[in-house]
Write an enzyme that holds these catalytic residues in place. Structure first.
Site, PDB file in Angstrom:
ATOM      1  N   LYS A  68       0.829  -1.217   0.000  1.00 19.45           N
ATOM      2  CA  LYS A  68       0.000   0.000   0.000  1.00 19.45           C
ATOM      3  C   LYS A  68       0.863   1.266   0.000  1.00 19.45           C
ATOM      4  O   LYS A  68       0.650   2.174  -0.801  1.00 19.45           O
ATOM      5  CB  LYS A  68      -0.946   0.026   1.225  1.00 19.45           C
ATOM      6  CG  LYS A  68      -1.893  -1.157   1.312  1.00 19.45           C
ATOM      7  CD  LYS A  68      -2.812  -1.069   2.514  1.00 19.45           C
ATOM      8  CE  LYS A  68      -2.111  -1.166   3.860  1.00 19.45           C
ATOM      9  NZ  LYS A  68      -1.390  -2.441   4.105  1.00 19.45           N
ATOM     10  N   ARG A 103      -9.947   0.281   8.548  1.00 20.35           N
ATOM     11  CA  ARG A 103      -9.515  -1.079   8.842  1.00 20.35           C
ATOM     12  C   ARG A 103     -10.584  -1.861   9.586  1.00 20.35           C
ATOM     13  O   ARG A 103     -10.344  -3.022   9.956  1.00 20.35           O
ATOM     14  CB  ARG A 103      -8.250  -1.025   9.713  1.00 20.35           C
ATOM     15  CG  ARG A 103      -6.939  -1.123   8.937  1.00 20.35           C
ATOM     16  CD  ARG A 103      -5.798  -0.971   9.925  1.00 20.35           C
ATOM     17  NE  ARG A 103      -4.620  -1.684   9.530  1.00 20.35           N
ATOM     18  CZ  ARG A 103      -3.559  -1.109   8.945  1.00 20.35           C
ATOM     19  NH1 ARG A 103      -3.544   0.148   8.652  1.00 20.35           N
ATOM     20  NH2 ARG A 103      -2.505  -1.836   8.652  1.00 20.35           N
ATOM     21  N   ARG A 105      11.289  -5.657   5.436  1.00 19.48           N
ATOM     22  CA  ARG A 105      11.061  -4.228   5.143  1.00 19.48           C
ATOM     23  C   ARG A 105      12.048  -3.350   5.906  1.00 19.48           C
ATOM     24  O   ARG A 105      12.331  -3.575   7.078  1.00 19.48           O
ATOM     25  CB  ARG A 105       9.621  -3.863   5.528  1.00 19.48           C
ATOM     26  CG  ARG A 105       9.353  -2.365   5.436  1.00 19.48           C
ATOM     27  CD  ARG A 105       7.885  -2.048   5.311  1.00 19.48           C
ATOM     28  NE  ARG A 105       7.096  -2.452   6.476  1.00 19.48           N
ATOM     29  CZ  ARG A 105       5.769  -2.359   6.522  1.00 19.48           C
ATOM     30  NH1 ARG A 105       5.092  -1.898   5.479  1.00 19.48           N
ATOM     31  NH2 ARG A 105       5.113  -2.745   7.594  1.00 19.48           N
ATOM     32  N   ARG A 136      11.046  -1.365  11.313  1.00 22.67           N
ATOM     33  CA  ARG A 136       9.936  -1.027  12.212  1.00 22.67           C
ATOM     34  C   ARG A 136       9.843  -2.058  13.326  1.00 22.67           C
ATOM     35  O   ARG A 136       9.979  -3.251  13.085  1.00 22.67           O
ATOM     36  CB  ARG A 136       8.619  -0.995  11.425  1.00 22.67           C
ATOM     37  CG  ARG A 136       8.356   0.350  10.774  1.00 22.67           C
ATOM     38  CD  ARG A 136       7.188   0.320   9.825  1.00 22.67           C
ATOM     39  NE  ARG A 136       5.972  -0.283  10.358  1.00 22.67           N
ATOM     40  CZ  ARG A 136       4.819  -0.330   9.700  1.00 22.67           C
ATOM     41  NH1 ARG A 136       4.724   0.198   8.486  1.00 22.67           N
ATOM     42  NH2 ARG A 136       3.765  -0.891  10.237  1.00 22.67           N
ATOM     43  N   ARG A 142      -0.551  -9.290  13.469  1.00 17.15           N
ATOM     44  CA  ARG A 142      -1.143  -8.292  12.557  1.00 17.15           C
ATOM     45  C   ARG A 142      -1.924  -8.979  11.443  1.00 17.15           C
ATOM     46  O   ARG A 142      -2.981  -8.491  11.034  1.00 17.15           O
ATOM     47  CB  ARG A 142      -0.043  -7.402  11.975  1.00 17.15           C
ATOM     48  CG  ARG A 142       0.446  -6.360  12.981  1.00 17.15           C
ATOM     49  CD  ARG A 142       1.804  -5.834  12.629  1.00 17.15           C
ATOM     50  NE  ARG A 142       1.808  -5.066  11.403  1.00 17.15           N
ATOM     51  CZ  ARG A 142       2.911  -4.838  10.662  1.00 17.15           C
ATOM     52  NH1 ARG A 142       4.061  -5.345  11.043  1.00 17.15           N
ATOM     53  NH2 ARG A 142       2.832  -4.112   9.592  1.00 17.15           N
TER      54      ARG A 142
END
Ligand code: ADP
Ligand code: ADP
Ligand code: ZN
Length: 217
Positions: free
Chosen positions: A13, A88, A127, A160, A171
């Site tokens: 995203k 969400r 990431r 992160r 998640r």
């Protein structure tokens, strides 16, 4: 144009939003980025959100809806926006519909970026994000030219704290339970466009632009 970019954590995203906003001339509004900025500035919102983000849980709807409502009421949003990571939950989607209505506007489209679970885990755990400008990299799929240095601004890259295997698993569970039902919610409203996110970044961007009718098939 007012568009929602949906998809599970790691679907791409943020990566797609950065590429699309220039092409579409609209704003990028990411609730995750807003919470991380608040946390960096140590505001009460940031400290409240941190508890949930660290656990891979969602920040409560009233808090999240509040910050989005405020942001969408600002004058620069009149030129249109791309929402990334919001809504969400169904209550967030209902609140968004009311907010946009109050602004005298409507939602144009909802794009859902679909990616299989095993690929999502690989993407999230690899990431890396630039501390300075927020640009997103991946250790294997999109490495920076120099290790841990941002190509765009020379800033340092970090991982992160919620991109660890344990938090990622939670998640993804939270996504299935609370966010995935929005796919049907928007399909029923005839707003949903579905895109295969398991392709090269440029191909995904092209598919999104084509689905939005911005390039010829
Ligand atoms: P989201 O905002 O949906 O969580 P990101 O845009 O941050 O997702 O992407 C998650 C990770 O996957 C990042 O490391 C990014 O570089 C990488 N990534 C994004 N899109 C692709 C793609 N099409 N192919 C391979 N890796 C990708
Ligand atoms: P992702 O890469 O998983 O899509 P985001 O950067 O969008 O991550 O979100 C990071 C975290 O911020 C979420 O796990 C959640 O704790 C919080 N968050 C972001 N957007 C929302 C939202 N719309 N509602 C509740 N919590 C949110
Ligand atoms: Zn940078």
């Amino acid at each position: 144009m007012r568009v929602i970019l949906m998809g599970p954590p790691g679907a791409g995203k943020g990566t797609q939003a950065d590429l699309l906003i220039n092409k579409l001339g609209i704003l990028h509004i990411s609730t995750g980025d807003m919470f991380r900025k608040a946390l960096k500035e140590k505001t009460s919102l940031g400290l409240e959100a941190k508890k949930y983000m660290d656990a891979g849980e969602l920040v409560p709807d009233n808090v999240t809806v509040g910050i989005v409502k405020e942001r969408l009421a600002e004058p620069d949003c009149k030129k249109g926006f791309l929402l990334d990571g919001f809504p969400r939950t169904i209550p967030q989607a209902d609140a968004l519909e009311n907010t946009i209505k109050e602004l005298g506007a409507g939602l144009d489209k909802v794009i859902n970026i679909a990616v299989d679970r095993d690929v999502l885990v690989q993407r999230l755990t690899g990431r890396r994000v630039c501390k300075e400008c927020g640009a997103t990299y991946h250790v294997m799929f999109n490495p920076p030219k120099a290790k841990d240095v941002c190509d765009d601004c020379g800033g340092g890259l970090y991982q992160r704290s919620d991109d660890t295997v344990e938090t990622v698993n939670n998640r993804l569970l939270v996504y299935e339970e609370q966010t995935a039902p929005l796919i049907d919610y928007y399909r029923k409203k005839d707003l949903l466009l579905e895109v295969n996110g398991d392709q090269e970044v440029e191909q995904v961007t092209n598919d999104i632009l084509r689905a939005l009718g911005r390039v010829k098939a």
